[in-house]
Design a protein around this motif. Structure first.
Motif, short mmCIF file in Angstrom:
data_model
loop_
_atom_site.label_atom_id
_atom_site.label_comp_id
_atom_site.label_asym_id
_atom_site.label_seq_id
_atom_site.Cartn_x
_atom_site.Cartn_y
_atom_site.Cartn_z
N LEU A 132 -59.35 -38.80 -41.08
CA LEU A 132 -59.28 -37.42 -41.61
C LEU A 132 -57.88 -36.84 -41.46
O LEU A 132 -57.39 -36.13 -42.36
CB LEU A 132 -60.30 -36.53 -40.90
CG LEU A 132 -61.76 -36.77 -41.26
CD1 LEU A 132 -62.68 -35.92 -40.38
CD2 LEU A 132 -62.00 -36.46 -42.73
N ILE A 133 -57.21 -37.13 -40.34
CA ILE A 133 -55.84 -36.64 -40.15
C ILE A 133 -54.90 -37.29 -41.17
O ILE A 133 -54.05 -36.62 -41.76
CB ILE A 133 -55.37 -36.87 -38.70
CG1 ILE A 133 -56.08 -35.88 -37.77
CG2 ILE A 133 -53.86 -36.74 -38.57
CD1 ILE A 133 -55.82 -36.07 -36.30
N LEU A 134 -55.07 -38.58 -41.40
CA LEU A 134 -54.24 -39.28 -42.39
C LEU A 134 -54.45 -38.67 -43.78
O LEU A 134 -53.48 -38.39 -44.51
CB LEU A 134 -54.58 -40.77 -42.41
CG LEU A 134 -53.80 -41.61 -43.42
CD1 LEU A 134 -52.31 -41.60 -43.11
CD2 LEU A 134 -54.35 -43.02 -43.44
N ILE A 135 -55.70 -38.42 -44.15
CA ILE A 135 -56.00 -37.80 -45.45
C ILE A 135 -55.39 -36.40 -45.52
O ILE A 135 -54.79 -36.03 -46.54
CB ILE A 135 -57.52 -37.76 -45.70
CG1 ILE A 135 -58.06 -39.18 -45.92
CG2 ILE A 135 -57.86 -36.86 -46.88
CD1 ILE A 135 -59.57 -39.27 -45.92
N SER A 136 -55.49 -35.63 -44.43
CA SER A 136 -54.93 -34.28 -44.45
C SER A 136 -53.41 -34.31 -44.55
O SER A 136 -52.81 -33.43 -45.17
CB SER A 136 -55.39 -33.49 -43.22
OG SER A 136 -54.75 -33.96 -42.06
N LEU A 137 -52.78 -35.33 -43.95
CA LEU A 137 -51.33 -35.45 -44.08
C LEU A 137 -50.93 -35.82 -45.51
O LEU A 137 -49.90 -35.37 -46.02
CB LEU A 137 -50.79 -36.48 -43.09
CG LEU A 137 -50.83 -36.07 -41.62
CD1 LEU A 137 -50.43 -37.23 -40.72
CD2 LEU A 137 -49.95 -34.85 -41.37
N LEU A 138 -51.75 -36.64 -46.15
CA LEU A 138 -51.47 -37.01 -47.54
C LEU A 138 -51.66 -35.83 -48.49
O LEU A 138 -51.13 -35.83 -49.61
CB LEU A 138 -52.35 -38.19 -47.97
CG LEU A 138 -52.04 -39.52 -47.28
CD1 LEU A 138 -53.04 -40.58 -47.68
CD2 LEU A 138 -50.61 -39.96 -47.60
N LEU A 139 -52.42 -34.83 -48.05
CA LEU A 139 -52.61 -33.62 -48.86
C LEU A 139 -51.31 -32.80 -48.98
O LEU A 139 -51.27 -31.82 -49.73
CB LEU A 139 -53.72 -32.75 -48.28
CG LEU A 139 -55.14 -33.24 -48.49
CD1 LEU A 139 -56.12 -32.32 -47.78
CD2 LEU A 139 -55.46 -33.31 -49.98
N LEU A 143 -51.28 -29.93 -51.50
CA LEU A 143 -51.37 -28.59 -50.90
C LEU A 143 -50.27 -28.39 -49.85
O LEU A 143 -50.55 -28.29 -48.66
CB LEU A 143 -52.74 -28.41 -50.23
CG LEU A 143 -53.98 -28.66 -51.09
CD1 LEU A 143 -55.21 -28.73 -50.22
CD2 LEU A 143 -54.12 -27.56 -52.13
N PRO A 144 -49.02 -28.32 -50.27
CA PRO A 144 -47.96 -28.16 -49.26
C PRO A 144 -48.16 -26.86 -48.47
O PRO A 144 -48.46 -25.82 -49.03
CB PRO A 144 -46.68 -28.13 -50.08
CG PRO A 144 -47.07 -28.03 -51.50
CD PRO A 144 -48.53 -28.31 -51.61
N GLY A 145 -48.02 -26.97 -47.18
CA GLY A 145 -48.19 -25.81 -46.30
C GLY A 145 -49.59 -25.68 -45.77
O GLY A 145 -49.80 -25.51 -44.58
N LEU A 146 -50.58 -25.77 -46.65
CA LEU A 146 -51.98 -25.65 -46.23
C LEU A 146 -52.42 -26.87 -45.43
O LEU A 146 -53.23 -26.76 -44.52
CB LEU A 146 -52.88 -25.47 -47.46
CG LEU A 146 -54.36 -25.24 -47.17
CD1 LEU A 146 -54.57 -23.99 -46.33
CD2 LEU A 146 -55.14 -25.15 -48.46
N ASN A 147 -51.86 -28.03 -45.76
CA ASN A 147 -52.25 -29.24 -45.06
C ASN A 147 -51.90 -29.17 -43.57
O ASN A 147 -52.54 -29.80 -42.75
CB ASN A 147 -51.63 -30.49 -45.70
CG ASN A 147 -50.18 -30.65 -45.34
OD1 ASN A 147 -49.40 -29.69 -45.42
ND2 ASN A 147 -49.80 -31.84 -44.95
#
Length: 189
Positions: A132-139, A143-147
């Motif tokens: 989940l952290i890896l996916i959120s970093l890829l966001l 979504l720059p900033g929101l990730n």
């Protein structure tokens, strides 16, 4: 015949003798309600009550009580602590939150089913959180900033449930790891 717990042993020996709960209560000074609560696992009776039940059933106290090996308990607690707390090394070493419990689980799972169950839960949870952290970093690209907030929230959830489960495993032998993907499934027995 040894069973897994006092409640199972009492039920087994009572039925083996063909006694109802009322008949066993008549043969002892233990009340029917107490016998019912013991057999349901709602109470842990005093040793004197267990002795009375053993006499009423014509068995030894050892046939009712499950005596643990006192030398095993500290070892269990140490390994449980190591299993549940080792993912905190992931705060220092990348992927140690998965690799350390994985190595412990590989070495200890065959020795005790508790290590197997807890090990699978720890590894599944931390592998899921890492994914989940890896996916959120890829966001970051979508979504720059929101990730940043999403990644922080996932890391905080992982930390809080790791602490909670470590403490719970040490106190009561239970754990709670939500949002786990079952990468390591239970063995079919």
């Amino acid at each position: 015949m040894k069973r897994a717990s006092l409640q199972e042993n009492l039920l087994y020996h009572r039925k083996l003798k063909g006694y109802t709960q009322d008949e066993l209560a008549d043969r002892t000074t233990v009340g029917v309600r107490t016998i019912q609560r013991i057999e349901k696992g709602e109470v842990q009776p005093h040793l004197q009550t267990v002795k009375l039940l053993a006499v009423g059933l014509g068995v030894e106290v050892d046939d009712l009580l499950v005596l643990d090996n006192p030398k095993e308990e500290p070892i269990n607690r140490k390994w449980m602590l190591l299993l549940h707390a080792s993912p905190f090394f992931g705060l220092i070493i990348p992927l140690a939150n998965i690799l350390f419990p994985l190595f412990i689980w590989i070495n200890k799972a065959d020795q005790n089913p508790i290590y197997d169950i807890h090990g699978r839960a720890v590894i599944n949870f931390h592998a899921s959180m890492s994914l989940l952290i890896l996916i959120s970093l890829l966001l970051f690209f979508a979504l720059p900033g929101l990730n940043f907030f999403i990644t922080g929230f996932i890391a905080l959830i992982a930390l809080l449930f790791s602490i909670r489960s470590t403490l719970s495993a040490m106190e009561s032998g239970t754990y709670y790891y939500p949002l786990s993907i079952p990468f390591l499934k239970k063995k079919n027995q």
